[in-house]
Design an enzyme around this catalytic site. Structure first.
Site, PDB file in Angstrom:
ATOM      1  N   ASP A 195       4.159 -10.363  -1.671  1.00  0.00           N
ATOM      2  CA  ASP A 195       3.123  -9.771  -0.821  1.00  0.00           C
ATOM      3  C   ASP A 195       1.799 -10.194  -1.462  1.00  0.00           C
ATOM      4  O   ASP A 195       1.775 -11.192  -2.211  1.00  0.00           O
ATOM      5  CB  ASP A 195       3.284  -8.236  -0.761  1.00  0.00           C
ATOM      6  CG  ASP A 195       2.386  -7.577   0.293  1.00  0.00           C
ATOM      7  OD1 ASP A 195       2.711  -7.653   1.486  1.00  0.00           O
ATOM      8  OD2 ASP A 195       1.341  -6.991  -0.060  1.00  0.00           O
ATOM      9  N   LYS A 253       9.191  -0.961  -0.559  1.00  0.00           N
ATOM     10  CA  LYS A 253       8.011  -1.720  -0.989  1.00  0.00           C
ATOM     11  C   LYS A 253       7.744  -1.382  -2.441  1.00  0.00           C
ATOM     12  O   LYS A 253       8.146  -0.319  -2.926  1.00  0.00           O
ATOM     13  CB  LYS A 253       6.800  -1.341  -0.136  1.00  0.00           C
ATOM     14  CG  LYS A 253       5.683  -2.369  -0.131  1.00  0.00           C
ATOM     15  CD  LYS A 253       5.905  -3.490   0.864  1.00  0.00           C
ATOM     16  CE  LYS A 253       4.862  -4.576   0.702  1.00  0.00           C
ATOM     17  NZ  LYS A 253       4.954  -5.598   1.755  1.00  0.00           N
TER      18      LYS A 253
HETATM   19  P1  NDP Z   1      -2.185 -13.335  -0.610  1.00  0.00           P
HETATM   20  O1  NDP Z   1      -2.385 -12.653  -1.898  1.00  0.00           O
HETATM   21  O2  NDP Z   1      -1.524 -14.665  -0.587  1.00  0.00           O
HETATM   22  O3  NDP Z   1      -3.579 -13.492   0.155  1.00  0.00           O
HETATM   23  C1  NDP Z   1      -4.399 -12.408   0.457  1.00  0.00           C
HETATM   24  C2  NDP Z   1      -5.749 -12.966   0.887  1.00  0.00           C
HETATM   25  O4  NDP Z   1      -6.548 -11.925   1.429  1.00  0.00           O
HETATM   26  C3  NDP Z   1      -6.511 -13.558  -0.288  1.00  0.00           C
HETATM   27  O5  NDP Z   1      -7.237 -14.685   0.152  1.00  0.00           O
HETATM   28  C4  NDP Z   1      -7.441 -12.426  -0.689  1.00  0.00           C
HETATM   29  O6  NDP Z   1      -8.630 -12.840  -1.325  1.00  0.00           O
HETATM   30  C5  NDP Z   1      -7.760 -11.851   0.686  1.00  0.00           C
HETATM   31  N1  NDP Z   1      -8.183 -10.460   0.555  1.00  0.00           N
HETATM   32  C6  NDP Z   1      -7.549  -9.463  -0.101  1.00  0.00           C
HETATM   33  N2  NDP Z   1      -8.264  -8.331  -0.013  1.00  0.00           N
HETATM   34  C7  NDP Z   1      -9.368  -8.634   0.718  1.00  0.00           C
HETATM   35  C8  NDP Z   1     -10.481  -7.889   1.151  1.00  0.00           C
HETATM   36  N3  NDP Z   1     -10.613  -6.592   0.858  1.00  0.00           N
HETATM   37  N4  NDP Z   1     -11.424  -8.520   1.890  1.00  0.00           N
HETATM   38  C9  NDP Z   1     -11.303  -9.821   2.190  1.00  0.00           C
HETATM   39  N5  NDP Z   1     -10.267 -10.595   1.796  1.00  0.00           N
HETATM   40  C10 NDP Z   1      -9.315  -9.997   1.071  1.00  0.00           C
HETATM   41  O7  NDP Z   1      -1.385 -12.281   0.324  1.00  0.00           O
HETATM   42  P2  NDP Z   1      -0.588 -12.567   1.668  1.00  0.00           P
HETATM   43  O8  NDP Z   1      -1.232 -13.644   2.443  1.00  0.00           O
HETATM   44  O9  NDP Z   1       0.848 -12.666   1.315  1.00  0.00           O
HETATM   45  O10 NDP Z   1      -0.759 -11.160   2.416  1.00  0.00           O
HETATM   46  C11 NDP Z   1      -1.843 -10.895   3.309  1.00  0.00           C
HETATM   47  C12 NDP Z   1      -1.486  -9.721   4.197  1.00  0.00           C
HETATM   48  O11 NDP Z   1      -0.301 -10.026   4.939  1.00  0.00           O
HETATM   49  C13 NDP Z   1      -1.184  -8.406   3.477  1.00  0.00           C
HETATM   50  O12 NDP Z   1      -1.605  -7.323   4.295  1.00  0.00           O
HETATM   51  C14 NDP Z   1       0.339  -8.410   3.398  1.00  0.00           C
HETATM   52  O13 NDP Z   1       0.870  -7.093   3.261  1.00  0.00           O
HETATM   53  C15 NDP Z   1       0.674  -9.004   4.746  1.00  0.00           C
HETATM   54  N6  NDP Z   1       2.009  -9.571   4.861  1.00  0.00           N
HETATM   55  C16 NDP Z   1       2.419 -10.578   4.034  1.00  0.00           C
HETATM   56  C17 NDP Z   1       3.670 -11.115   4.169  1.00  0.00           C
HETATM   57  C18 NDP Z   1       4.126 -12.294   3.381  1.00  0.00           C
HETATM   58  O14 NDP Z   1       5.190 -12.831   3.700  1.00  0.00           O
HETATM   59  N7  NDP Z   1       3.396 -12.759   2.397  1.00  0.00           N
HETATM   60  C19 NDP Z   1       4.639 -10.553   5.143  1.00  0.00           C
HETATM   61  C20 NDP Z   1       4.073  -9.561   6.037  1.00  0.00           C
HETATM   62  C21 NDP Z   1       2.817  -9.087   5.858  1.00  0.00           C
HETATM   63  P3  NDP Z   1      -8.656 -13.283  -2.873  1.00  0.00           P
HETATM   64  O15 NDP Z   1      -8.238 -14.716  -2.853  1.00  0.00           O
HETATM   65  O16 NDP Z   1     -10.058 -13.054  -3.275  1.00  0.00           O
HETATM   66  O17 NDP Z   1      -7.682 -12.394  -3.578  1.00  0.00           O
END
Ligand code: NDP
Length: 440
Positions: A154, A114
């Site tokens: 991510d 990572k």
């Molecule tokens: P993105 O950056 O696309 O989206 C993250 C979302 O979560 C955003 O809307 C963000 O808000 C919100 N967010 C972040 N921190 C907080 C918080 N503290 N409270 C509330 N909302 C929050 O990331 P992903 O969708 O890719 O990833 C989301 C999760 O999934 C992570 O844990 C990641 O490790 C996991 N994951 C992702 C994979 C992938 O293929 N993308 C694969 C496996 C796991 P804002 O818009 O304000 O930033």
């Protein structure tokens, strides 16, 4: 713990895994003799580097870059890059450690790693993001390669960032290889990769529900986040006949009792991926309730909102013990994690004590990295598979992971426990390989 007392997320992830690996100790004395447990928690290699770049005002900025190459016993290091101000070594190590077991569960040949940076893409221009990505790759390129280490996206790293990172890698290496996954479809990406984590999480939830003879039709589904994983989880729940009632970003939560239908889902994609706006705008457009400063699980608990299924898709530790109790009180029967480690250890205990179907992220969100593995296969064979072909493989992989979790849990005396099942199934394969290699 003594060596790295400040790495609390890493310790949390390791403790959760080690507790559940207890039954493997008696069954595999060779793991103890070869110190596999101790070796598993020490990364193969950690790289920390300076990332200098110039902003739009011509001022120099400096961020910190990380790549933790955790374990490559069963294949090249593989795992995403996270760009978020909260990124530090503890967070990257927890994610890299989880990735070892997750990648093993997919049955594909991928080790765990990572990386990322404390850079915040929010509020930055495309030019600033590009210059940052180029500087980041200027150092990272020497540590990665299609057979060595294959990063992906991510939090904060989506299609735009992968494009800039890959474009720069190609430029300085003079090589067009599958060194990153999540690429655009025009330059080596795989169909369904953007959808894969969200879709896979919903497939996993469906498999869990089926063990109790239930499906998603007519169910009220709470989703957190509004990014890549959340967006495609919403899309798939709609396709399966469920109603998504929530979404959030880091500043507010939306509750939409009418349901986030496909048209509203498209609106969220445009809002977050193109305009890069705040989710609160949704409330004005669709007359939904907006709660500033609270996450989805705060709102469900405080407002007593009925929920059948919860899919946390935002970030680590977003669900604490009180939130978990709130979900139980409001009728939740199933939690499948789209995010990595979104539930605290106390929250997990609440889910398990109340007999909820609880799918830990390393199993339920493994569809993303599995499809990255499929992207790597397509790149090395110079073929592109159709959408249906990749989606079909994703569905089979998620079914396979679900079955491996249940089989391992039963084999080690913890029938129905997905946490133990996922950890043991992922671990045993890596551990046996490490034993086979000797002390290296
Ligand atoms: P993105 O950056 O696309 O989206 C993250 C979302 O979560 C955003 O809307 C963000 O808000 C919100 N967010 C972040 N921190 C907080 C918080 N503290 N409270 C509330 N909302 C929050 O990331 P992903 O969708 O890719 O990833 C989301 C999760 O999934 C992570 O844990 C990641 O490790 C996991 N994951 C992702 C994979 C992938 O293929 N993308 C694969 C496996 C796991 P804002 O818009 O304000 O930033």
């Amino acid at each position: 713990r003594q060596m790295d007392p400040d790495q609390k997320e890493f310790h949390q992830a390791v403790e959760e895994v080690m507790e559940t690996l207890e039954p493997t100790v008696d069954r595999h004395p060779e793991f103890v003799k070869m110190k596999i447990y101790e070796r598993l928690v020490e990364p193969e290699r950690t790289v920390i580097f300076r990332v200098p770049w110039v902003d739009d005002r011509n001022e120099v900025q400096v961020n910190r870059g990380f790549r933790v190459q955790f374990n490559n016993a069963i294949g090249p290091f593989k795992g995403g890059l996270r760009f978020h101000p909260s990124v530090n070594l503890s967070i990257i190590k927890f994610l890299g450690f989880e990735q070892i077991l997750k990648n093993s569960l997919t049955t594909l040949a991928m080790g765990g790693g990572k990386g990322g940076s404390d850079f915040d893409p929010k509020g930055k221009s495309d030019g600033e993001v590009m210059r940052f990505c180029q500087s980041f790759m200027r150092e990272l390129f020497r540590h990665i390669g299609p057979e060595t280490d294959v990063p992906a996206g991510d939090i904060g790293v989506g299609g735009r960032e992968i494009g800039y990172l890959y474009g720069y890698y190609k430029k300085i290496r003079n090589d067009h290889t599958g060194v990153l996954t999540g690429k655009g479809i025009e330059y080596g990406g795989s169909l369904i990769r953007p959808e894969a984590t969200g879709y896979g999480t919903v497939y996993f939830a469906t498999e869990m529900l089926a063990t109790r003879g239930i499906d998603l039709k007519g169910k009220r589904v709470a989703i957190s986040g509004a990014g890549n994983v959340a967006q495609f989880a919403i899309e798939k729940v709609n396709q399966m006949g469920g109603t998504v009632i929530s979404v959030c970003d880091s500043t507010s939560t939306i509750i939409d009792e009418q349901g986030i239908d496909p048209e509203k889902c498209r609106y969220i994609m445009e809002l977050k991926n193109i305009r890069r706006g705040r989710i609160s705008e949704y409330a004005d457009t669709y007359k939904a309730a907006c709660f500033e400063g609270d996450n989805v699980w705060d709102v469900i608990r405080k407002e007593g909102i009925k929920v059948d299924v919860a899919l946390p898709c935002a970030t680590q530790n977003e669900i604490d013990e009180g939130h978990a109790q709130g979900l139980v009180n409001n009728g939740c029967i199933c939690v499948a994690e789209g995010a990595n480690m979104p539930s605290s250890p106390e929250a997990i205990r609440v889910f398990q004590a109340n007999n909820l179907l609880y799918g830990p992220g390393k199993a339920s969100n493994a569809g993303g990295v599995a499809t990255s593995g499929l992207e790597m296969s397509q790149n090395s064979s110079k073929l592109s598979w159709s959408r249906d072909e990749v989606d079909g493989k994703l569905l089979n992989i998620m079914k396979g992971i679900h079955k491996s979790c249940l089989d391992a849990a039963e084999a080690y005396g913890k029938k129905g426990d997905y946490v133990t099942g996922a950890n043991i199934a992922g671990f045993v394969k890596v551990a046996k390989t490490m034993v086979a290699y000797g002390v290296v």
